[in-house]
Motif scaffolding. Structure first.
Motif, PDB file in Angstrom:
ATOM      1  N   ALA A  43      14.467 -41.338  68.568  1.00 28.36           N
ATOM      2  CA  ALA A  43      14.246 -40.108  69.335  1.00 28.36           C
ATOM      3  C   ALA A  43      12.957 -40.196  70.145  1.00 28.36           C
ATOM      4  O   ALA A  43      12.912 -39.776  71.312  1.00 28.36           O
ATOM      5  N   GLU A  44      11.913 -40.742  69.547  1.00 31.26           N
ATOM      6  CA  GLU A  44      10.645 -40.899  70.255  1.00 31.26           C
ATOM      7  C   GLU A  44      10.788 -41.834  71.449  1.00 31.26           C
ATOM      8  O   GLU A  44      10.054 -41.723  72.434  1.00 31.26           O
ATOM      9  N   ALA A  45      11.746 -42.764  71.353  1.00 30.03           N
ATOM     10  CA  ALA A  45      11.986 -43.697  72.458  1.00 30.03           C
ATOM     11  C   ALA A  45      12.935 -43.117  73.506  1.00 30.03           C
ATOM     12  O   ALA A  45      13.305 -43.806  74.460  1.00 30.03           O
ATOM     13  N   GLY A  46      13.338 -41.843  73.323  1.00 30.00           N
ATOM     14  CA  GLY A  46      14.154 -41.176  74.328  1.00 30.00           C
ATOM     15  C   GLY A  46      15.643 -41.228  74.105  1.00 30.00           C
ATOM     16  O   GLY A  46      16.416 -40.821  74.986  1.00 30.00           O
ATOM     17  N   ALA A  47      16.083 -41.688  72.939  1.00 27.01           N
ATOM     18  CA  ALA A  47      17.514 -41.787  72.673  1.00 27.01           C
ATOM     19  C   ALA A  47      18.059 -40.484  72.102  1.00 27.01           C
ATOM     20  O   ALA A  47      17.356 -39.761  71.392  1.00 27.01           O
ATOM     21  N   ALA A  48      19.311 -40.199  72.394  1.00 21.82           N
ATOM     22  CA  ALA A  48      20.040 -39.152  71.685  1.00 21.82           C
ATOM     23  C   ALA A  48      20.519 -39.764  70.370  1.00 21.82           C
ATOM     24  O   ALA A  48      21.121 -40.846  70.370  1.00 21.82           O
ATOM     25  N   THR A  49      20.225 -39.115  69.256  1.00 19.61           N
ATOM     26  CA  THR A  49      20.475 -39.735  67.951  1.00 19.61           C
ATOM     27  C   THR A  49      21.429 -38.899  67.113  1.00 19.61           C
ATOM     28  O   THR A  49      21.571 -37.688  67.305  1.00 19.61           O
ATOM     29  N   ARG A  50      22.077 -39.564  66.174  1.00 21.72           N
ATOM     30  CA  ARG A  50      22.860 -38.860  65.161  1.00 21.72           C
ATOM     31  C   ARG A  50      23.065 -39.762  63.963  1.00 21.72           C
ATOM     32  O   ARG A  50      22.948 -40.996  64.060  1.00 21.72           O
ATOM     33  N   LEU A  51      23.354 -39.146  62.838  1.00 24.29           N
ATOM     34  CA  LEU A  51      23.686 -39.861  61.619  1.00 24.29           C
ATOM     35  C   LEU A  51      25.190 -39.814  61.415  1.00 24.29           C
ATOM     36  O   LEU A  51      25.820 -38.779  61.598  1.00 24.29           O
ATOM     37  N   MET A  52      25.753 -40.931  61.006  1.00 27.64           N
ATOM     38  CA  MET A  52      27.193 -41.030  60.781  1.00 27.64           C
ATOM     39  C   MET A  52      27.432 -41.304  59.299  1.00 27.64           C
ATOM     40  O   MET A  52      27.215 -42.419  58.832  1.00 27.64           O
TER      41      MET A  52
END
Length: 402
Positions: A43-52
């Motif tokens: 997230a800090e690197a600008g990515a949209a994140t999620r856990l699967m």
């Protein structure tokens, strides 16, 4: 191209944070801590994140016990001489043998879904195309973040002979089925019963040898296997975001339960195989695994009995780069027949895939599945070499007409 000083500080800091945890065993509290750390980093690197989330055994011990337990049970039932019990024993033997051939040839086996199941987490991060236009290509950077159980089967001598050991075990398991079929059909002579007893002892010994390290010592810290791969995948994504190739969508996939049988990667593949089928010509997958000792290696073949060939255009690009002055002393081409990589599901589906790891001169991965796989023993050179090579491969791939 050498990594910048800022890049080296960033990657080393993440490596330190991951290895401060005692381990990152699949479906354990420490796995969840690591997953949150990785989500925050992405997230800090600008990515949209999620856990699967997905279901898995905690270790391969569960799978081994189901397979060997099934074979031993079938021996007991078949030699009981009751017709119904013999038939049940043969069915159990057939199921266990089928699961063994699938599992140890790195195919999906239903035994990994048998009790006891736990919830583990894949970590996913995605960056949009830099200029916000529709993506024309996608690169998936893959690296498992879970750590392995300690195992005596992975000492250097055993590691060198691991493929032969697995082939022998599959041969012994197949012999079990043959002996039981013969006994059911015509009966075994005295020497046949002795042979069956030796087979049973071998199976028990393999179950003990394969899992006693875990029961005595737990999980490895996993500094090389595979905190280095995770750091390399994330750093490669960051590099590709700088002066990004037009139309490139970058995705980081950090599966868990690789050490159980590439289960997290299989769950991700199953959830996305429709998209991959449609975008196979415009998708590239790069797998980073165990980059903390030895020389960076472009893998060209894996497998136990069934061979798995990494011969896609992506691997061919990497081979070409390894022959050039910038990489010829930093990387090599090689094979790996001790277990397999998360990328196996993509290779089998025909998705252009590159697998990168680091191997010692004797072809082994130093310290994997051993208690001394700790940060102090890590040489970060192959990790940085992997980032450089992966970035170069992607940029050349993006410049190549489809």
């Amino acid at each position: 191209m050498a990594p910048t000083q800022i890049s080296m500080i960033t990657t080393h800091s993440l490596l330190q944070l991951l290895t401060r945890l005692p381990h990152r065993g699949a479906a354990t509290p420490h796995e969840r801590e690591a997953a949150q750390l990785l989500v925050d980093t992405l997230a800090e690197a600008g990515a949209a994140t999620r856990l699967m989330p997905f279901q898995t055994p905690k270790t391969y011990a569960t799978v081994v016990y189901w397979i060997i337990g099934g074979l031993l049970s079938s021996i007991v039932l078949v030699i009981s001489n009751g017709f119904l019990l013999q038939q049940v024993g043969l069915v159990i033997c057939g199921i266990a043998l089928t699961q063994a051939w699938l599992y140890f040839n790195w195919r999906h086996a239903s035994v990994v879904t048998w009790p006891v199941q736990h919830t583990a987490l894949n970590v996913l991060g995605q960056w949009p195309v830099a200029d916000r236009t529709p993506p024309t290509r996608r690169v998936v950077l893959l690296a498992h973040y879970d750590t392995a159980p300690v195992s005596a089967l992975y000492n250097p001598k055993q590691q060198r002979d691991f493929q032969k050991s697995l082939q022998l075990s599959l041969g012994v398991m197949t012999l079990t089925a043959i002996l039981l079929l013969v006994h059911t059909a015509v009966g075994l002579p005295a020497w046949g019963f002795w042979l069956l007893g030796l087979v049973a002892l071998y199976l028990v010994a393999q179950a003990i040898l394969g899992t006693v390290g875990f029961w005595n010592q737990g999980y490895t810290n996993g500094a090389s296997d595979n905190a280095t791969g995770v750091v390399a995948a994330i750093e490669t994504a960051k590099r590709l975001r700088e002066n990004a190739p037009p139309g490139l969508l970058v995705e980081v996939v950090l599966p868990s339960a690789e050490e159980v049988g590439m289960i997290g990667a299989h769950a991700y593949w199953q959830a996305n195989k429709g998209r991959f089928a449609k975008e196979a010509a415009t998708t590239a997958v790069i797998n980073f695994d165990t980059l903390g000792a030895g020389k960076l290696t472009v893998i060209e073949r894996t497998g136990t009995v069934e061979m798995i060939h990494y011969d896609s255009p992506l691997t061919q690009l990497a081979r070409d780069l390894v022959s050039r002055p910038a990489f010829q002393n930093r990387a090599q081409v090689g094979r790996w027949h001790t277990a397999d990589f998360d990328s196996v599901w993509f290779v089998r589906a025909g998705i252009p895939t590159l697998a990168l790891c680091a191997l010692a001169p004797d072809g082994t991965m130093p310290r994997i599945h051993r208690p001394d796989d700790i940060l102090a023993a890590v040489d970060e050179t192959p990790m940085h070499d992997a980032v450089d090579l992966a970035e170069a491969v992607v940029r050349e791939w993006c410049a190549t007409p489809l």
